[in-house]
Design an enzyme around this catalytic site. Structure first.
Site, PDB file in Angstrom:
ATOM      1  N   GLY B 153      -0.201  41.062  10.157  1.00 42.76           N
ATOM      2  CA  GLY B 153      -0.941  39.849   9.844  1.00 42.76           C
ATOM      3  C   GLY B 153      -0.088  38.855   9.093  1.00 42.76           C
ATOM      4  N   CYS B 154      -0.756  37.833   8.575  1.00 45.73           N
ATOM      5  CA  CYS B 154      -0.042  36.687   8.044  1.00 45.73           C
ATOM      6  C   CYS B 154       0.751  37.007   6.788  1.00 45.73           C
ATOM      7  CB  CYS B 154      -1.018  35.553   7.796  1.00 45.73           C
ATOM      8  SG  CYS B 154      -2.482  35.983   6.853  1.00 45.73           S
TER       9      CYS B 154
END
Lengths: 354, 354, 354, 354
Positions: B153-154
């Site tokens: 994810g980010c």
């Protein structure tokens, strides 16, 4: 009961800090603003730049000629920019008028440090040791006796207040402190420039002045004083400011290594005790309650401290309104002390949420 | 020339990550989305939740029944939430369909670590070691050979990419790394809740999950691997995420102590060399050019590294679009590798500014 | 299959419209930008002003000398400001190079009207009647045959498209049409000024140029043409633009009195029919689906029409991205027609949401 | 000098309007809040929902049992939602306690109109004629004598105040008035829902409830009364509300056709005269000075009127803070009148800018 109000001048009143001084002093029961200057806007009505300040509708900005103003007022706030404030402030001191300087010109004790970080000669180095650093929570007694207070700005206020209890109790290693601060864009001032042009700053997020922001030595100086009562070289702060797409408000996240393991409860209790008598400091037990949205327009600084036992670090978070506790409100708080008024006079309004 | 496009399913397609997969795959020349699921929105047209995705106007969300879908498609993206993804992904593996999982369910190598941080039993622990961590810049070769990729994810993507060169060259002390990350609110997902209600989140700024964000072990695992090729205990990251009032975009600021003094130029040169062949990494020499506003909607990750010689620290900054390089774009980049397409296929659009 | 791409110049490429032309043309299969000018930024790399436009990293802005450029290119886009565009555009016409002008300089048919609203003499009045108003949905055939297209800006595009079906079917009284438009701040251009300084424009909302916005005569001219094929005096539009704290996007709400009662269904059906073959117009049946957030970065214009039977009015709403369908995208759409390319070439990307 | 403060209850205090009543009453010199209710949050501390309201740290929300509360307080504010307020308010009237209702339940004089627009039966139709519409600028005398005031909300306040002088002087045609209003999102309340989820509402802009917003009949009723002193059918308002990505603040733009030509100066003079003695109305001569940013947190309503001689229309613009002059401030203003306090008591703070 006080019969006459003191007369105050605000120098450099056309920016956001100046406007906020006018807004807050407007409801101060013991002080009246009688003179406002703004060199570039001289002659303009105050309401042309601050349409919200209805009660100043008969005021116009004057050019910056200090001497005639000093004959008319009892005290002075200077909201002039760094390097531009030292001469007018020196004139106030000579005229024996109490002065609160909101610039950085009298915040650093060492002339050399000032000149290195601000890249300009200091014209009144003799006053540097006389000026009191205007953070009432740490220097209340000295502020009361001072006639020249150098009010700290938003970043140092947030950083020093969030770290002071850890220093006072020697709980952390002081050579590697990281302060990662996030500020609304009003902190960049009112002069239009491309980085603050709405379409550039909206939906935008940057670190700026990385490794070289001028508020770094001020933070180190004050944290050093908590330990030693004098400037030393051993406190090192890595300070990185960031611009956030909001108007007002600052959140500062600081990281330090604990000297020995401590629980969250111990640290929180210590913070509550350290600030037990402080009207404007609120200790929060959840990080999401430390949020500039809850102090907007008010003089509060909310703080939380959280122990990461896994890494033996303490993470502290502080939130304030950069134009109030980070500027105008803090200056008025010091002024109240200098003038013998109750410290919270004119500063008790709650924040405006949402 | 390729005659037939591969058929892809997107599981859990009603959130922002799902929508972004649909947007990006819509212009992918070699893949066509044929099946979309969204249990709570089953039966609704895709355009009722994504009015911007005109080309999907004949699609409706299906309920999450994986088996019949697996018979119709060539590959699967799972944008299901953490803990909900492991069963459908396991079904894909059993059916021998290549699958890219955008949840955290297969990112951690150790079952125990997963269960401790996610508070749920892992139902397919045997797959944890088979899954490849889907960060192409670090694991390109293994991704090419994998049929199960766990796309990061980010936050981990930004943190790992900004620190990897320092680890690879053993330039920093690895026991005290601070990662202070700031994310737009789309990262919190599409389910309405008070903290993300507009009036609460606008003009608001908070640190959340302080000391306990679930992405911490993933960051440590991957940084550890850079040094040792295996998981060890000596890398410690203090990770603090913050919510910023913007939609897309993430900025991560990381702090580490240098093992020996280095100049800014040396470090920047090393970053440029490390990422010399990476299509989606851009090294910036000014911190203000590392800004999510310049990568919005694109698969780029911009990075800068700055040495603070005064404190002997290196400060790195990275920016990406949390829904693209931090989610859907990264997943497609891995899919391209898995399927033998050129890695950048469908991902070359520049960001949208302002 | 086309072998060679056409070479295009973009004049005045340093503003937001210029940047958007570069972004969109970057993925156009039949055109390559070879020359960019920006007088004030001459000599600077394109990426210094547009860090997102990686593929232009070898380009520098040239000063505005048109003649040498005209020898090198096949066609020209002018993104110069009003009154500055007419001379370079005239030079293009003389050199027989197809030119799309994004300023207002060739949008009005009557020299006198131009000079009254823009307060400047027109130096090429002879070209006013030759220029074609670049709204493909209304003037497709004439654009195909033209070598000088005056592409309309964001406000007229939104207003004309939302009202055209009502005019074409003579459904409304044309003497009292109210157009209340709301635009993101990128529409005000890239030059910093106090009203667009972030702290002034954020959390702010104003009507500006009330009763005197320069786009008013253009809207009236084009609506008049729908009825009569020629300019007449009987269409009167009260047009009020507003600034909204967002970057991109425009929403226009128009009010007109129906000549005779009609149902919502009838009006919606008529809009769908009128725009049945238009690739970039989408008719929405709920007003909340007409939202610039769904067209951001794309060339779509979403429109809804709603009958208020109680007051016998029709209210129409239109949304577009002011930099795409309201500027650069629309110009490319016309260019495609002029050059014989499929009209939607390079313009089919969906919007970016959220 | 007043010795004892009046005790006030706030019903439905957990929303934004309730919080704003608490914030403003906190500094009111003659009233103290002693009881707060919030059915869904019963038992929670007030500061858990309003961390900014430090002075309420010992208060907890009570469930909505009106009778016991009525025995303890001198007056009541009801911030309950539409249809939920009529029963508790009726109980207040029966107990002879002055009550200010901030819902729509007692704003319409005609039961039938209420039931048609709100889709619910009215349980106290007999009180509809006794309630006074709480807009002090129009109904000051009647409010002073009333024990039941129905305080208008943000949209009607802005619309009625901006149009009242035109009606009073019969300057406009009253059958076709367009009111295009733009509101910050706090106006939609504090309950999370997808349209107000940050990523959906940010960078977003929509018209909603087109042709059918419930505040329409209220606006028509009050404008009718200005002309005739009684409800008639001839005033028709086309009212369209829009959601703007900001927290507080409302801007309303109204359009009307002049009955005979007038100059801008005449109209502005008339507005200044009409509101000459109004403490909270400020007439602006430039449209860009009518901006919610200048009234944020304050009880002011700024208004401008501009004549378009070309089309013989008058365009008026009004700005207010939807939670203050559009809700809580206005309710306190009426309360001051009902209780015989100076009308501006507790309401004189200037707005907070920026």
């Amino acid at each position: 009961m006080r019969r006459t109000r003191l007369k105050a001048a605000v120098l450099g009143a056309s920016g956001y800090t100046g406007g906020e001084l006018l807004r807050l002093l407007d409801s101060h029961p013991f002080v009246t603003v009688t003179n406002v200057t703004a060199d570039k806007s001289a002659g303009l009505p105050v309401t042309s730049l601050f349409p919200h300040l209805e009660t100043f509708h008969e005021f116009r900005f004057a050019p910056l000629h200090v001497e005639p103003i000093l004959k008319k007022v009892d005290l002075v706030f200077s909201a002039l920019p760094h390097t531009k404030s030292m001469d007018p402030v020196t004139a106030c001191v000579k005229a024996k008028k109490p002065v609160i300087d909101l610039s950085a010109d009298f915040r650093l004790m060492e002339r050399e440090t000032y000149e290195r970080w601000y890249g300009a000669p200091h014209t009144s180095p003799g006053l540097l040791k006389k000026a009191v650093y205007g953070l009432p929570e740490l220097h209340r007694t000295r502020i009361r006796r001072s006639r020249l207070v150098a009010a700290p700005g938003c970043y140092p206020t947030a950083a020093i207040l969030q770290l002071a209890p850890l220093f006072a109790h020697r709980m952390i290693q002081t050579d590697t402190i990281v302060v990662d601060s996030k500020s609304g864009i009003s902190g960049a001032g009112r002069s239009p420039a491309l980085p603050y042009h709405f379409p550039e700053a909206h939906d935008s997020l940057t670190a700026y002045n990385v490794t070289r922001h001028r508020h770094t030595p001020e933070i180190e100086q004050e944290l050093n004083r908590i330990i030693h009562g004098r400037k030393e070289a051993n406190v090192h702060v890595v300070f990185t400011p960031h611009l956030i797409p909001m108007n007002r408000g600052l959140l500062s996240t600081a990281y330090a290594k604990l000297r020995k393991p401590l629980t969250n409860e111990t640290v929180t209790a210590l913070y509550k005790e350290f600030y037990a008598n402080e009207r404007f400091i609120r200790i929060r037990e959840e990080s999401t309650l430390v949020n500039p949205t809850h102090v907007r327009g008010s003089n509060f600084c909310d703080i939380g401290a959280f122990v990461d036992q896994r890494t033996n670090h303490v993470i502290t978070v502080s939130a304030l309104d950069n134009l109030v506790k980070g500027a105008a409100g803090q200056a008025i708080q010091s002024m109240n002390l200098m003038m013998g008024f109750p410290e919270e006079t004119g500063l008790t309004s709650p924040g405006i949420f949402p």
